[in-house]
Scaffold this active site. Structure first.
Site, PDB file in Angstrom:
ATOM      1  N   HIS A  11       0.835  -1.202   0.000  1.00 50.28           N
ATOM      2  CA  HIS A  11       0.000   0.000   0.000  1.00 50.28           C
ATOM      3  C   HIS A  11       0.869   1.251   0.000  1.00 50.28           C
ATOM      4  CE1 HIS A  11      -3.687  -2.243   0.656  1.00 50.28           C
ATOM      5  NE2 HIS A  11      -3.141  -2.847   1.692  1.00 50.28           N
ATOM      6  N   ASP A  67       8.161   6.602   8.076  1.00 49.92           N
ATOM      7  CA  ASP A  67       7.624   6.036   9.310  1.00 49.92           C
ATOM      8  C   ASP A  67       6.478   6.945   9.692  1.00 49.92           C
ATOM      9  OD1 ASP A  67       7.994   3.789  11.162  1.00 49.92           O
ATOM     10  OD2 ASP A  67       8.038   5.381  12.656  1.00 49.92           O
ATOM     11  N   SER A  68       5.337   6.354   9.896  1.00 48.07           N
ATOM     12  CA  SER A  68       4.160   7.179  10.107  1.00 48.07           C
ATOM     13  C   SER A  68       3.207   6.500  11.068  1.00 48.07           C
ATOM     14  CB  SER A  68       3.460   7.440   8.768  1.00 48.07           C
ATOM     15  OG  SER A  68       3.146   6.221   8.138  1.00 48.07           O
ATOM     16  N   ARG A 183       1.606  11.964   4.256  1.00 48.19           N
ATOM     17  CA  ARG A 183       2.723  11.573   3.393  1.00 48.19           C
ATOM     18  C   ARG A 183       2.922  12.574   2.266  1.00 48.19           C
ATOM     19  NH1 ARG A 183       0.387   6.404   4.231  1.00 48.19           N
ATOM     20  NH2 ARG A 183       1.573   5.329   5.834  1.00 48.19           N
TER      21      ARG A 183
END
EC number: 3.6.1.66
Length: 197
Positions: A11, A67-68, A183
């Site tokens: 994804h 990184d989220s 993002r």
């Protein structure tokens, strides 16, 4: 030119391919097929750098990593870096979402504020390292809605929508999400770094 996105999450690869295509169509984003490093950082930036370093070493290409996670104000910023593992080590997105909804069940709407945070790290084969961040503010719905997303998208209502016509991130079109998401915001700050490649 090829750059590697340090993730095994298809994804994320698809999302970044769409974002990159809108701004740098000459860059080919490829997924990472190497060993997954231990993400033992305590911030999004530290974990993004850990992943990008591992991918750059393994592939010999410039590598970037995201990184989220979702940070809920009433939970002191949690799940934060633990967003993917909120319900346990299995990385079960549906269980993570349900646990978060359960934890917030008695929280009144004005206190359900949250934000998606994304930090992108770039590591070059020569060892240069950079990080940028993007934040997408909003609040959490009481029930899930929408099919166009993953993770916590079905319960995240982004700020800035007309009253009475608010949608979750999972109800946004792919194009809307790519232009507004955490993002996408981090990537806007990342573009100048890509131009140096």
């Amino acid at each position: 030119m090829r750059v590697v996105l340090a993730t095994h999450n298809p994804h994320k690869v698809a999302e970044f391919q769409q974002i990159v295509a809108m701004t740098r169509p000459d860059l080919e984003v490829v997924g990472y097929d190497g060993p997954e490093p231990v993400e033992d950082g305590v911030t999004f930036a530290e974990n993004a750098l850990i992943k990008a370093r591992a991918a750059a070493r393994y592939t010999g290409l410039a590598a970037f990593a995201d990184d989220s996670g979702i940070c809920v104000d009433v939970l002191g910023g949690a799940p934060g870096i633990f967003s993917a593992y909120w319900a346990g080590q299995k990385k079960d997105a549906a269980a993570n979402l349900e646990l978060l909804l359960d934890q917030l069940a008695d929280i009144a709407d004005p206190h359900r504020t949250a934000q998606f945070v994304s930090t992108i790290a770039l590591v070059t084969p020569g060892g240069e390292e950079h990080t940028v961040a993007g934040v997408w503010p909003g609040r959490l719905a009481r029930t899930r809605a929408g099919e166009n997303g993953f993770g916590y998208d079905p319960i995240f209502i982004p700020d800035g929508q007309p009253a009475g016509a608010e949608r979750t991130a999972a109800e946004f079109s792919g194009e809307e999400k790519q232009s507004q998401s955490h993002r996408a915001r981090a990537f806007q700050a990342f573009i100048p770094l890509l131009k140096t490649l």
